[in-house]
Motif scaffolding. Sequence first.
Motif, PDB file in Angstrom:
ATOM      1  N   THR A 145     -50.113  28.167  -7.059  1.00  0.00           N
ATOM      2  CA  THR A 145     -48.805  28.545  -7.585  1.00  0.00           C
ATOM      3  C   THR A 145     -48.859  29.950  -8.166  1.00  0.00           C
ATOM      4  OG1 THR A 145     -48.275  26.251  -8.115  1.00  0.00           O
ATOM      5  CG2 THR A 145     -46.985  27.957  -9.216  1.00  0.00           C
ATOM      6  N   ASN A 185     -42.243  25.735  -5.325  1.00  0.00           N
ATOM      7  CA  ASN A 185     -42.782  24.390  -5.451  1.00  0.00           C
ATOM      8  C   ASN A 185     -43.351  23.958  -4.103  1.00  0.00           C
ATOM      9  OD1 ASN A 185     -40.524  23.423  -3.881  1.00  0.00           O
ATOM     10  ND2 ASN A 185     -39.282  23.431  -5.756  1.00  0.00           N
ATOM     11  N   SER A 186     -43.654  22.694  -3.953  1.00  0.00           N
ATOM     12  CA  SER A 186     -44.314  22.219  -2.742  1.00  0.00           C
ATOM     13  C   SER A 186     -43.430  22.295  -1.503  1.00  0.00           C
ATOM     14  CB  SER A 186     -44.791  20.772  -2.935  1.00  0.00           C
ATOM     15  OG  SER A 186     -43.688  19.909  -3.197  1.00  0.00           O
ATOM     16  N   LYS A 187     -42.121  22.474  -1.698  1.00  0.00           N
ATOM     17  CA  LYS A 187     -41.204  22.484  -0.561  1.00  0.00           C
ATOM     18  C   LYS A 187     -40.456  23.794  -0.363  1.00  0.00           C
ATOM     19  CE  LYS A 187     -40.310  17.485  -0.729  1.00  0.00           C
ATOM     20  NZ  LYS A 187     -39.265  16.439  -0.829  1.00  0.00           N
ATOM     21  N   THR A 217     -38.122  30.299  -7.614  1.00  0.00           N
ATOM     22  CA  THR A 217     -38.434  28.906  -7.324  1.00  0.00           C
ATOM     23  C   THR A 217     -39.653  28.864  -6.419  1.00  0.00           C
ATOM     24  OG1 THR A 217     -36.099  28.254  -7.442  1.00  0.00           O
ATOM     25  CG2 THR A 217     -37.618  26.744  -6.304  1.00  0.00           C
TER      26      THR A 217
END
Length: 393
Positions: free
Chosen positions: A287, A349-351, A347
């Motif tokens: 991240t 994140n994993s998606k 933003t």
Amino acid sequence: MKIGRAYARSVPTDGASAELPPPPPRRGRRAAGLIVAALLLMAAFIAVAPYLASAIRQGYSIFSGLNTNGSGTTIVNTSSFSTSTNCSSVVSVRSLVAPDITGGSAAIAYPPDYCTLAAFALSQVNADRAANGTGPVSLGYNQAAQQHADSMLYYGYFSHYDTQGYKPYMRYTLLGGRGADYENVAYFYNSGQPYTSTNAVEQAIKALEHSMVYDDVTCCNNGHKYNILNPLHNIVSIGVAYNGTTVYFDEEFENDYINLSFNATGASASNPYYVTMQGTPIQGVPTPNSIYIAFDGAPSAESRTQLNNGPNEYGPGKLVGGVLPQGVFGSCGQFTTGTTVCADTWTFNSKTVDIAFSLHDFIKNNGPGVYTVYLITGSSTDSSLTTISVFVP
């Protein structure tokens, strides 16, 4: 066996500073960032005799280091080829001509045995990574690797820079790269046994790879070795260009973790070069915590003599500040040096990846040139997920 003179240069070139703009004090990573940058983001040069008895009367040299549109108005980065692409379907065997980059493309010539040589080079890289406890990388096809090997052979120079004044991350961006790029380049000269067979070129690649991993302390503070063994790298694109006496070898290691669309467009007359980064990360990607912005002056053409005389190393440019995500109350931390910009959107994140910010303040403070966007997961540009360059005329 005669050992030639060795040369090492440890000062970043083109006015670049080895020190990174530290993140906000609350992150507590300034010292680590400076140390890592000093060790890992410098390039060096050596020219010595061969390390193997079979290579007597031969010579080799190595560089290592850390990546637009010509109008500077829009860059859209998409991966040219997936790592599952069959090699023979993407290479073009043709006569070597001037491989200058124009309009985001170049006349790139792959040698007839390129796919065999690239597979061999990949096996050497992954054997070295395995021997040192690092996972394998996949073979990539960003054309920056072959374009630069072609350029060095065609024009007769040896440098991370090229005749157009581009640095590696600039070439990588121009030719479709949207991850982070870190380059090793090397050549092997052999006047006694001309390179007339694939096996002979493979042996040159093997010698160069071995030297970069196991004989790199005196030359380059193990800079080549760290680049080859860096666990964050997941792809390597290979460039090989040779004639009867010389093999030029290019490794473009990549941190390629996001299926990314990158745009830098004029949002308005008063706020040009508004950056949007959107895409989908692969599973397990680190991240990011910030973006560093590095500045290079506008590239200018260089002659063969200038390139060979150096300086040949390269750094990330002058780091002029960065971008931080907004906090819960709409503000963000501050870099202790340089310009700080709060992202309008952040933003990750994993998606989803969705980041937006303006380069306006950086351009206002530094003027025309090349601005490279480093999406950082640690505390130095060595931990980047992107090295995307934006040309500002």
